[in-house]
Write an enzyme that holds these catalytic residues in place. Sequence first.
Site, PDB file in Angstrom:
ATOM      1  N   ASN A  89       5.687   7.402  -5.606  1.00 15.75           N
ATOM      2  CA  ASN A  89       4.930   6.958  -4.586  1.00 15.75           C
ATOM      3  C   ASN A  89       5.081   5.450  -4.587  1.00 15.75           C
ATOM      4  OD1 ASN A  89       2.694   6.193  -2.776  1.00 15.75           O
ATOM      5  ND2 ASN A  89       0.997   7.012  -3.740  1.00 15.75           N
ATOM      6  N   LYS A 126       4.104   3.659  -2.061  1.00 14.14           N
ATOM      7  CA  LYS A 126       3.158   2.707  -1.275  1.00 14.14           C
ATOM      8  C   LYS A 126       3.610   1.815  -0.165  1.00 14.14           C
ATOM      9  CE  LYS A 126       0.095   3.779  -5.452  1.00 14.14           C
ATOM     10  NZ  LYS A 126      -1.076   3.310  -5.955  1.00 14.14           N
ATOM     11  N   HIS A 138      -4.765  10.858  -0.818  1.00 15.28           N
ATOM     12  CA  HIS A 138      -4.671   9.601  -1.877  1.00 15.28           C
ATOM     13  C   HIS A 138      -6.169   8.776  -1.906  1.00 15.28           C
ATOM     14  CE1 HIS A 138      -3.418   6.227  -4.055  1.00 15.28           C
ATOM     15  NE2 HIS A 138      -2.604   7.309  -4.535  1.00 15.28           N
ATOM     16  N   GLU A 146      -6.461   5.827  -2.079  1.00 12.47           N
ATOM     17  CA  GLU A 146      -6.419   4.689  -1.051  1.00 12.47           C
ATOM     18  C   GLU A 146      -6.583   5.107   0.261  1.00 12.47           C
ATOM     19  OE1 GLU A 146      -2.411   3.370  -2.720  1.00 12.47           O
ATOM     20  OE2 GLU A 146      -3.497   2.971  -4.674  1.00 12.47           O
ATOM     21  N   GLU A 164      -6.005  12.340  -9.963  1.00 10.36           N
ATOM     22  CA  GLU A 164      -5.897  11.174 -10.111  1.00 10.36           C
ATOM     23  C   GLU A 164      -7.126  10.382 -10.206  1.00 10.36           C
ATOM     24  OE1 GLU A 164      -1.703   9.387  -8.486  1.00 10.36           O
ATOM     25  OE2 GLU A 164      -3.146   9.540  -6.834  1.00 10.36           O
ATOM     26  N   GLY A 205      -3.482   2.224 -10.588  1.00 10.07           N
ATOM     27  CA  GLY A 205      -2.777   0.834 -10.859  1.00 10.07           C
ATOM     28  C   GLY A 205      -3.761  -0.103 -11.286  1.00 10.07           C
ATOM     29  N   SER A 261      -1.497   5.169 -13.531  1.00  6.40           N
ATOM     30  CA  SER A 261      -0.845   4.175 -14.526  1.00  6.40           C
ATOM     31  C   SER A 261       0.085   5.072 -15.499  1.00  6.40           C
ATOM     32  CB  SER A 261      -2.082   3.543 -15.454  1.00  6.40           C
ATOM     33  OG  SER A 261      -2.863   2.759 -14.477  1.00  6.40           O
ATOM     34  N   GLY A 269       2.829   5.784  -9.210  1.00 10.03           N
ATOM     35  CA  GLY A 269       2.906   4.708  -8.459  1.00 10.03           C
ATOM     36  C   GLY A 269       4.017   3.647  -9.058  1.00 10.03           C
ATOM     37  N   GLY A 270       3.309   2.652  -9.695  1.00  7.93           N
ATOM     38  CA  GLY A 270       4.052   1.256 -10.132  1.00  7.93           C
ATOM     39  C   GLY A 270       5.250   1.678 -11.143  1.00  7.93           C
TER      40      GLY A 270
HETATM   41  P1  PGA Z   1      -0.241   4.201 -10.349  1.00  5.72           P
HETATM   42  O1  PGA Z   1      -0.309   4.715  -9.029  1.00  5.72           O
HETATM   43  O2  PGA Z   1       0.971   4.778 -10.825  1.00  5.72           O
HETATM   44  O3  PGA Z   1       0.475   2.830  -9.813  1.00  5.72           O
HETATM   45  O4  PGA Z   1      -1.392   3.963 -10.968  1.00  5.72           O
HETATM   46  C1  PGA Z   1      -0.337   6.095  -9.050  1.00  5.72           C
HETATM   47  C2  PGA Z   1      -0.780   6.761  -7.536  1.00  5.72           C
HETATM   48  O5  PGA Z   1      -1.247   5.877  -6.787  1.00  5.72           O
HETATM   49  O6  PGA Z   1      -0.284   7.607  -7.010  1.00  5.72           O
END
Ligand code: PGA
Length: 256
Positions: A10, A12, A96, A98, A167, A173, A211, A232-233
């Site tokens: 992802n 983002k 999601h 966010e 999640e 994040g 994370s 994500g990251g």
């Molecule tokens: P993250 O993000 O791995 O940076 O924590 C995961 C996500 O938002 O799907």
Amino acid sequence: MISSLFFVANWKMHKTLEQGQTFVKEFLPHLSSSNKVKIAIAPPFTLLHPLRGLLKGKNVFLAAQDCHWEDRGAFTGEISPPMLVDAGCQYVILGHSERRKYFGETPLLIGKKLVSSLKAGLSPIFCVGETLEKREEGKTKKILEEQMQETLEMLKDPPSDFVIAYEPVWAIGTGQVASPEQIMEAHGFIHQWLQNHWRNQVKCLVLYGGSVTSDNVSDFMGEPMVQGALVGGASLQADSFSRLIQESIAKRWPEP
Ligand code: PGA
């Protein structure tokens, strides 16, 4: 229980066209030949179509990060499920945290997107998870139940193919990954919900997200209830994402 693993990158709101293309060129040589592993990349909308060409025939799927619920119309700034299919998407991330937090998405609205995505032929990756506040109040299962019930009850029939990503909001994040026990408890609850509501009619993968890195993924990837990760990251660099996948494969299917 399904024995394959699914990894979703992802991105983002990250990456220009050139950065996206560079990622794909660096990532493809590291692709596992295992047919037990499926990978999808969810770039910003602007990169969907250009990446489609680079990924063609490579067994890496394209996912969108969101969509609108109507097929077309006067909805400035929005993108519909049929447009995503047209751009080469097979998957769409929905619900999601966010989107829930910054754009006020409710279970009902997410349900409308889910229905129209399935109608267009997309496979949704439906995200659920509790905030830290709700976890500390001991309400994790209650929140998961509500998020699944209110959204999934809008589907008339169980879908044939489905992905749920657990999640926890406090793990996204933050660098604070959930413990294997917390992940197992939530995944156990989701699998039980699916069993109770959809019996065995639906091929559903349950992923963990929050994370995840190559350093922590083997802490929980040996558990059959965890069937992949939404990342994500750690998915922004080709080497960290491919290392995360390799670590998962090594944990799941150790060499004799
Ligand atoms: P993250 O993000 O791995 O940076 O924590 C995961 C996500 O938002 O799907």
